[in-house]
Design an enzyme around this catalytic site. Structure first.
Site, PDB file in Angstrom:
ATOM      1  N   GLN A  68      42.561 -44.592   5.557  1.00 34.96           N
ATOM      2  CA  GLN A  68      42.243 -43.230   5.119  1.00 34.96           C
ATOM      3  C   GLN A  68      40.752 -43.043   4.894  1.00 34.96           C
ATOM      4  O   GLN A  68      39.972 -43.995   4.889  1.00 34.96           O
ATOM      5  CB  GLN A  68      43.021 -42.891   3.850  1.00 34.96           C
ATOM      6  CG  GLN A  68      42.822 -43.870   2.709  1.00 34.96           C
ATOM      7  CD  GLN A  68      43.798 -43.652   1.554  1.00 34.96           C
ATOM      8  OE1 GLN A  68      43.387 -43.426   0.420  1.00 34.96           O
ATOM      9  NE2 GLN A  68      45.099 -43.724   1.852  1.00 34.96           N
ATOM     10  N   HIS A  97      37.988 -39.943   2.732  1.00 33.93           N
ATOM     11  CA  HIS A  97      37.921 -38.766   1.868  1.00 33.93           C
ATOM     12  C   HIS A  97      36.710 -37.916   2.227  1.00 33.93           C
ATOM     13  O   HIS A  97      35.665 -38.442   2.630  1.00 33.93           O
ATOM     14  CB  HIS A  97      37.816 -39.189   0.394  1.00 33.93           C
ATOM     15  CG  HIS A  97      38.881 -40.142  -0.038  1.00 33.93           C
ATOM     16  ND1 HIS A  97      40.219 -39.858   0.074  1.00 33.93           N
ATOM     17  CD2 HIS A  97      38.806 -41.384  -0.583  1.00 33.93           C
ATOM     18  CE1 HIS A  97      40.922 -40.883  -0.391  1.00 33.93           C
ATOM     19  NE2 HIS A  97      40.094 -41.820  -0.789  1.00 33.93           N
ATOM     20  N   ARG A 112      44.738 -39.025   5.765  1.00 34.67           N
ATOM     21  CA  ARG A 112      45.415 -40.216   6.261  1.00 34.67           C
ATOM     22  C   ARG A 112      45.139 -40.342   7.751  1.00 34.67           C
ATOM     23  O   ARG A 112      45.425 -39.432   8.537  1.00 34.67           O
ATOM     24  CB  ARG A 112      46.917 -40.109   5.968  1.00 34.67           C
ATOM     25  CG  ARG A 112      47.678 -41.412   6.069  1.00 34.67           C
ATOM     26  CD  ARG A 112      49.142 -41.239   5.657  1.00 34.67           C
ATOM     27  NE  ARG A 112      49.264 -40.897   4.238  1.00 34.67           N
ATOM     28  CZ  ARG A 112      49.829 -39.786   3.790  1.00 34.67           C
ATOM     29  NH1 ARG A 112      50.305 -38.900   4.639  1.00 34.67           N
ATOM     30  NH2 ARG A 112      49.920 -39.555   2.500  1.00 34.67           N
TER      31      ARG A 112
END
Length: 345
Positions: free
Chosen positions: A101, A103, A198
């Site tokens: 993942q 961010h 994700r």
């Protein structure tokens, strides 16, 4: 209402990759569900912490802060973050690998979601032999190659893989690809955001039996493709000292291992302090009020900015605590000299 150190009720999250270690670590009854996260101190609206002690017991943390934001958060934090708690801290137990993942940063998160970005850090509490995590890229790739590797499942081939041990630290600025591997128990400090993109989830089903959503295009925009020489944080682990492990624009984190009473005076930072007890119960003794708070292993305390002058006293021979706060100190040359001369840092 009285200002005092806040303790919280359990806030456990069941996830497909979770394990069985968090409940016993926190002294709670075992769960039949895979518990992956304990949100220790949260003002995220989807899952806020509930106060467990004192006059505010039973109240959610967001409403408590709203009543006395400056006294709890600190004036500088209150002004910068508009009266909102800017951090979220967790304990994480990965029995299985987490998804790959990334961010978004503040600009992208605000533009796309109306939320704060998400930079974070990990402190490894325990790792089974051979456990590893991914943090960063080991070779430069283009956005086009990234999407191709997502499609063919080879994305892990270009990720930097790190075998980990207790005490290891990783800082993960927004944009850095990452994933926690199986067998790892860690403490996480992050910006107060629940935005995660994700990238790859090993084609496994979620708790509902359906494949979990991927965010390939958003992740491609958020991803920082720069390759670093070293992703692990190198720091001095000195006994009876508050060792600086992360000092970022979003939070400052220190870890202390001590077998004797240890003084912490953080008033100069004009910030709340979140103290996580990593190992060994301790008491927090507050010099201004004389109040004493028992902080058990696996639990955390939100210390209001106005009370951030206290002693840590181990209850079982030795304790290890992790402190997270916002560093509002003057970064000018004069400020740096003042800070250097301040012996209680």
């Amino acid at each position: 209402m009285k200002i005092y150190p806040l303790l919280f009720k359990p806030n456990l999250h069941t996830v497909v990759w979770g394990g069985e270690r968090l409940c016993p670590y926190k002294g709670l009854p075992a769960s039949e569900e895979p518990v992956g996260e304990s949100w220790e101190v949260s003002a995220v609206p989807s899952s806020p912490s509930i106060v467990a002690n004192g006059e505010y017991a039973g109240r959610d943390l967001i409403s408590v802060i709203n009543e006395q934001p400056e006294a709890i958060l600190g004036k500088a934090v209150c002004e910068k973050y508009h009266g909102q708690l800017p951090l979220l801290v967790k304990f994480i137990d990965a029995k299985r690998d987490l998804s790959i993942q990334v961010h978004p940063d503040d600009e992208m998160a605000q533009r796309v979601h109306g939320k704060m970005g998400k930079s974070e850090m990990w402190y490894i509490i325990d790792a089974q032999p051979g456990s590893f995590l991914y943090a960063g890229l080991k070779k430069e790739i283009t956005p086009e190659e990234y999407k191709q590797r997502i499609a063919d499942g080879s994305i892990v081939d270009v990720l930097a893989r790190h075998e980990v041990h207790a005490g290891d630290v990783f800082y993960l600025p927004a944009g850095r690809v990452h994933a926690i591997g199986s067998g790892i128990l860690l403490a996480e400090v992050q910006q107060s955001s629940d935005v995660t993109y994700r990238i790859f989830d090993y084609n496994r089903p979620g708790m509902d039996g359906k494949p979990r959503e991927l965010h390939t295009d958003l992740a491609a925009e958020a991803l920082n493709y720069h390759v670093e020489d070293e992703y692990r944080t190198i720091y001095n682990a000195i006994q009876n000292k508050a060792n600086l492990i992360v000092n970022s624009p979003y939070f400052s984190v220190r870890v202390t291992r001590t077998e004797k009473m240890f003084h912490r005076n953080l008033l100069k930072y004009d910030s709340f302090v979140i103290t996580m007890c990593i190992a060994g119960d301790c008491e927090l003794r507050f010099r201004q009020t004389g109040e004493v708070v028992l902080l058990k292993e696996g639990h955390s305390c939100l210390i209001p900015a106005s009370l951030a002058d206290y002693d840590v006293e181990p209850m079982k021979g030795q304790t290890r605590v992790l402190d997270a706060f916002i560093d509002n100190m003057d970064k000018s040359i004069v400020g740096q000299v003042t800070r250097f001369l301040h012996i209680t840092a």
